[in-house]
Design a protein around this motif. Structure first.
Motif, PDB file in Angstrom:
ATOM      1  N   UNK A  56       1.499  -1.606   0.080  1.00 44.15           N
ATOM      2  CA  UNK A  56      -0.373  -0.165   0.466  1.00 44.15           C
ATOM      3  C   UNK A  56       0.676   1.404  -0.121  1.00 44.15           C
ATOM      4  N   UNK A  57       1.672   1.527   1.222  1.00 46.04           N
ATOM      5  CA  UNK A  57       2.773   2.684   0.931  1.00 46.04           C
ATOM      6  C   UNK A  57       3.657   2.507  -0.540  1.00 46.04           C
ATOM      7  N   UNK A  58       3.680   1.259  -1.348  1.00 54.46           N
ATOM      8  CA  UNK A  58       3.963   1.930  -2.680  1.00 54.46           C
ATOM      9  C   UNK A  58       3.159   1.579  -3.699  1.00 54.46           C
ATOM     10  N   UNK A  59       2.602   1.320  -4.005  1.00 54.56           N
ATOM     11  CA  UNK A  59       0.894   1.767  -4.266  1.00 54.56           C
ATOM     12  C   UNK A  59       0.458   3.603  -4.386  1.00 54.56           C
ATOM     13  N   UNK A  60       0.304   3.956  -3.272  1.00 55.65           N
ATOM     14  CA  UNK A  60       0.265   5.172  -2.690  1.00 55.65           C
ATOM     15  C   UNK A  60       1.694   6.559  -3.508  1.00 55.65           C
TER      16      UNK A  60
END
Length: 227
Positions: A56-60
């Motif tokens: 999720x951190x990478x996606x955001x």
């Protein structure tokens, strides 16, 4: 290792076929039925939480390259919180294949939000252990795709926004009142009413007080913005 017809069907709903099906078996085994020969999913849950967080951190980070840390943090929290994980679990009917002890099953364990969320994280970890980070990333990005697209809206804390609206107009903080609680203990439905000092009010219901308060705050905000 041969798995049940139910788990084979679940793999199709999940969109991932395990080369090590024992990992899936462990991911859906709750501590209420675990034994020395049948380990539960708690260790996988721990790992899955971290895998989900990284994805999720990478996606955001990729989706909005101009967002500040202060903007990214609430979006991240909205995507990884237990309520979101449980919602995803419901969409793939994870509850139907959970291995539960008799008492947990009788108390509605297949529908419990915390239990579903934990199992969803365990399944993510099982995919990670079975196919590596790329497989887990692909799975999570697919299951969470709509939520990632909508996260800026979903991350908005309606209760905070409503309180700020009231304070900006010199009013006291909104008052939240539990109107009713229906259903069995393992699956309650709460009805919450919010009232502003100026008299505006709204009601909403949900399966937890927190969700009901957020929902009713959002409903009242929508009503106020429409005026």
């Amino acid at each position: 290792m041969k798995i049940s017809t139910e788990l084979q069907a679940f793999q199709q709903r999940l969109g991932y076929e395990f080369s090590q099906p024992e990992l899936l078996m462990r991911a859906v085994t709750h501590s209420s039925i675990s034994s020395v020969t049948r380990p539960d999913n708690q260790r996988l849950e721990f790992l899955g939480d971290r895998v989900l967080g990284l994805v999720m951190a990478e996606a955001l980070f990729e989706v909005d390259r101009k967002a500040s840390e202060g903007q990214l943090a609430p979006r991240f929290n909205a995507l990884v919180r237990k309520e979101t994980c449980a919602d995803v679990a419901r969409e793939i009917d994870l509850g139907a294949v959970l291995k539960l002890g008799r008492s947990e099953m009788m108390s509605g364990g297949r529908r419990k939000e915390a239990l579903l969320a934990d199992a969803m994280e365990a399944v993510i970890a099982a995919v990670y252990r079975d196919g590596g980070f790329a497989a887990a990333k692909t799975l999570v990005r697919r299951l969470w795709s709509t939520r990632i697209d909508m996260v800026e809206h979903d991350a908005r804390d309606a209760k905070t926004a409503l309180q700020e609206w009231a304070q900006a107009r010199g009013q006291k903080p909104p008052k939240y009142t539990e109107i009713s609680r229906k259903g069995p203990d393992h699956a309650p439905v709460f009805t919450i009413e919010v009232t502003l000092e100026s008299g505006e009010t709204a009601q909403s219901e949900a399966t937890s007080k927190r969700q009901a308060e957020q929902a009713v705050a959002k409903a009242l905000l929508t009503k106020l913005e429409a005026k």
